[in-house]
Design an enzyme around this catalytic site. Structure first.
Site, mmCIF file in Angstrom:
data_model
loop_
_atom_site.group_PDB
_atom_site.id
_atom_site.type_symbol
_atom_site.label_atom_id
_atom_site.label_comp_id
_atom_site.label_asym_id
_atom_site.label_seq_id
_atom_site.Cartn_x
_atom_site.Cartn_y
_atom_site.Cartn_z
ATOM 1 N N GLY A 16 0.842 -1.205 0.000
ATOM 2 C CA GLY A 16 0.000 0.000 0.000
ATOM 3 C C GLY A 16 0.872 1.248 0.000
ATOM 4 O O GLY A 16 1.907 1.287 0.665
ATOM 5 N N ARG A 77 0.991 -5.041 -5.259
ATOM 6 C CA ARG A 77 1.168 -6.255 -4.448
ATOM 7 C C ARG A 77 1.340 -7.389 -5.457
ATOM 8 O O ARG A 77 0.476 -7.572 -6.303
ATOM 9 C CB ARG A 77 -0.049 -6.474 -3.547
ATOM 10 C CG ARG A 77 -0.185 -5.388 -2.483
ATOM 11 C CD ARG A 77 -1.278 -5.717 -1.478
ATOM 12 N NE ARG A 77 -1.261 -4.795 -0.363
ATOM 13 C CZ ARG A 77 -2.014 -3.705 -0.250
ATOM 14 N NH1 ARG A 77 -2.874 -3.403 -1.207
ATOM 15 N NH2 ARG A 77 -1.928 -2.928 0.805
ATOM 16 N N ASP A 108 5.131 -4.999 5.852
ATOM 17 C CA ASP A 108 5.580 -6.358 6.199
ATOM 18 C C ASP A 108 5.553 -7.320 5.005
ATOM 19 O O ASP A 108 6.430 -8.176 4.884
ATOM 20 C CB ASP A 108 4.830 -6.916 7.409
ATOM 21 C CG ASP A 108 3.328 -6.902 7.224
ATOM 22 O OD1 ASP A 108 2.858 -6.369 6.197
ATOM 23 O OD2 ASP A 108 2.628 -7.425 8.099
ATOM 24 N N THR A 131 4.373 2.575 5.541
ATOM 25 C CA THR A 131 2.979 2.123 5.652
ATOM 26 C C THR A 131 2.282 3.027 6.648
ATOM 27 O O THR A 131 2.861 3.379 7.677
ATOM 28 C CB THR A 131 2.865 0.661 6.119
ATOM 29 O OG1 THR A 131 1.510 0.429 6.581
ATOM 30 C CG2 THR A 131 3.791 0.318 7.265
ATOM 31 N N ASP A 133 0.051 2.212 8.578
ATOM 32 C CA ASP A 133 -0.435 1.463 9.744
ATOM 33 C C ASP A 133 0.473 1.530 10.974
ATOM 34 O O ASP A 133 0.040 1.212 12.080
ATOM 35 C CB ASP A 133 -0.652 -0.004 9.368
ATOM 36 C CG ASP A 133 -1.863 -0.192 8.474
ATOM 37 O OD1 ASP A 133 -2.660 0.754 8.367
ATOM 38 O OD2 ASP A 133 -2.006 -1.273 7.883
ATOM 39 N N ASP A 135 2.661 -0.464 11.949
ATOM 40 C CA ASP A 135 2.624 -1.749 12.658
ATOM 41 C C ASP A 135 3.909 -2.560 12.485
ATOM 42 O O ASP A 135 3.883 -3.785 12.557
ATOM 43 C CB ASP A 135 1.413 -2.572 12.168
ATOM 44 C CG ASP A 135 1.436 -2.792 10.669
ATOM 45 O OD1 ASP A 135 2.251 -2.146 9.975
ATOM 46 O OD2 ASP A 135 0.641 -3.609 10.182
ATOM 47 N N ARG A 177 -6.038 -2.589 9.144
ATOM 48 C CA ARG A 177 -6.652 -3.912 8.975
ATOM 49 C C ARG A 177 -6.377 -4.786 10.186
ATOM 50 O O ARG A 177 -7.238 -5.465 10.686
ATOM 51 C CB ARG A 177 -6.097 -4.554 7.701
ATOM 52 C CG ARG A 177 -6.835 -5.776 7.284
ATOM 53 C CD ARG A 177 -6.466 -6.236 5.894
ATOM 54 N NE ARG A 177 -5.175 -5.744 5.442
ATOM 55 C CZ ARG A 177 -4.875 -5.508 4.171
ATOM 56 N NH1 ARG A 177 -5.779 -5.709 3.246
ATOM 57 N NH2 ARG A 177 -3.679 -5.105 3.820
HETATM 58 O O1 F6P Z 1 -1.549 -1.329 4.848
HETATM 59 C C1 F6P Z 1 -2.215 -0.103 4.957
HETATM 60 C C2 F6P Z 1 -3.664 -0.244 4.744
HETATM 61 O O2 F6P Z 1 -4.066 1.064 4.677
HETATM 62 C C3 F6P Z 1 -4.512 -1.001 5.739
HETATM 63 O O3 F6P Z 1 -4.794 -0.335 6.907
HETATM 64 C C4 F6P Z 1 -5.728 -1.292 4.923
HETATM 65 O O4 F6P Z 1 -6.492 -2.337 5.406
HETATM 66 C C5 F6P Z 1 -5.130 -1.632 3.618
HETATM 67 O O5 F6P Z 1 -3.961 -0.857 3.508
HETATM 68 C C6 F6P Z 1 -6.009 -1.438 2.444
HETATM 69 O O6 F6P Z 1 -5.230 -1.441 1.288
HETATM 70 P P1 F6P Z 1 -5.734 -1.718 -0.173
HETATM 71 O O7 F6P Z 1 -7.066 -1.104 -0.293
HETATM 72 O O8 F6P Z 1 -4.709 -1.098 -1.036
HETATM 73 O O9 F6P Z 1 -5.791 -3.206 -0.306
#
Ligand code: F6P
Length: 328
Positions: A16, A77, A108, A131, A133, A135, A177
């Site tokens: 992301g 991805r 990650d 990221t 997040d 995390d 997430r």
């Molecule tokens: O990893 C960051 C993040 O924003 C998460 O919090 C979220 O669930 C996810 O990406 C959503 O990403 P995408 O819509 O690109 O799959």
């Protein structure tokens, strides 16, 4: 790969996107140029690596990007990189460009791929945590987190105006997430009444009890910040159940969503990205390899990919309690 052999490096973004990735790319390119290295940008993360989508980047190519959200290198991805065949193609593409080392900016998933790749092939990689997040173990903050929190706080401030005007209770869902860092920081900084995150067990009964207490204390409106990955069930269903239990408020749900991933990075994110991009290249030249660079207690540190991925970093639970007390 001996460190004095590093002459050509490639940088890419993966997973992301996060505000500040461009500032990190700029820092990588300019630090590499300072050290007389050739630098390539790989487009679309591991997908572009597999397809050999590499282009030379020079110092002017990264002008005017420090303030821009997203990533000029694009991101993806990659399912193909999860296969040995995909990784072999990626290795062959890097060899075709004589790339000696890589800088991977992502989360990650990105570092899981980098770890496997570095075990199979002799190409040093340094990861930069990008990221929203926050995390990742091995850094106090990830690039993009501060900007995402600021975006979410601004959104909650706006929702507060309308919540107050109509005596409404809002569930505001923020990203995360599997992680509650954004929700917790947003809840505290926006003065929300409650925060619900995946890492802390919160029962619906407890939430309803707190809200009833609020009604008794004449709280005329309310805001509950919930992380996307919270464990109470779909946010709209939770809001519905709360509405059935408490008719004092008109209950609404707002999902902020991908807005949190965009926008001009905050000064803190630009600073973090610049330090980590600079440190990643100087780290590679100093012999660091197959590690994530991070900032811990304001010092640059390197953590092996395996540790960064397998250890978890969790928000401070006491802050959830503090958020509730401060919102009394
Ligand atoms: O990893 C960051 C993040 O924003 C998460 O919090 C979220 O669930 C996810 O990406 C959503 O990403 P995408 O819509 O690109 O799959």
């Amino acid at each position: 790969m001996a460190k004095d052999k590093i002459k050509r490096i490639a940088v890419f973004t993966s997973g992301g996107d996060a505000p500040g990735m461009n500032a990190a790319i700029r820092a990588v390119v300019r630090t590499a140029a300072y050290h007389d290295l050739h630098i390539f940008g790989i487009h679309n993360g591991y997908e572009g690596m597999i397809d050999g989508d590499l282009r030379r980047l020079d110092i002017r190519d990264v002008g005017n990007i420090i303030y821009r959200g997203g990533t000029i290198l694009k991101t993806a991805r990659s399912k193909r990189f999860m296969t040995p065949e995909g990784r072999r193609s990626a290795y062959e593409a890097l060899q075709a460009f004589d790339v000696d080392a890589c800088v991977a900016i992502g989360g990650d998933g990105t570092f899981t791929g980098a770890k496997v790749f570095s075990e199979e092939y002799d190409i040093p990689i340094i990861g930069i945590p990008g990221t929203i997040d926050n995390d990742l173990f091995g850094t106090d903050y990830t690039i993009g987190y501060d900007t995402a929190v600021n975006t979410a706080v601004q959104a909650v401030d706006k929702i507060r105006d309308t919540a107050d005007s109509h005596n409404r209770l809002f569930f505001v869902e923020v990203m995360g997430r599997n992680s509650g860092f954004i929700a917790l920081a947003t809840g505290i900084a926006s003065g929300a009444g409650n925060v619900v995150i995946p890492e802390v067990d919160t029962s619906l009964e407890h939430l309803i009890e707190l809200l009833r207490l609020g009604v008794k204390r004449k709280k005329m409106f309310g805001i509950i910040v919930v992380a996307e990955g919270h464990k109470l069930g779909p946010t709209t269903e939770v809001a519905q159940k709360v509405q059935e239990a408490i008719d004092f408020y008109d209950t609404k749900v707002t999902i902020i969503g991908h807005m949190q991933r965009g926008g001009s990075p905050s000064a803190l994110d630009r600073l973090l990205a610049s330090r980590l991009g600079f440190g990643a290249v100087e780290g590679l030249l100093a012999g660091e390899s197959n590690k994530m660079i991070g900032l811990v207690n304001n010092e640059v540190v390197f953590t092996p990919f395996g540790e960064a991925i397998s250890n978890s970093k969790t928000p401070n639970r006491n802050l959830v309690r503090m958020a509730e007390i401060l919102a009394i």
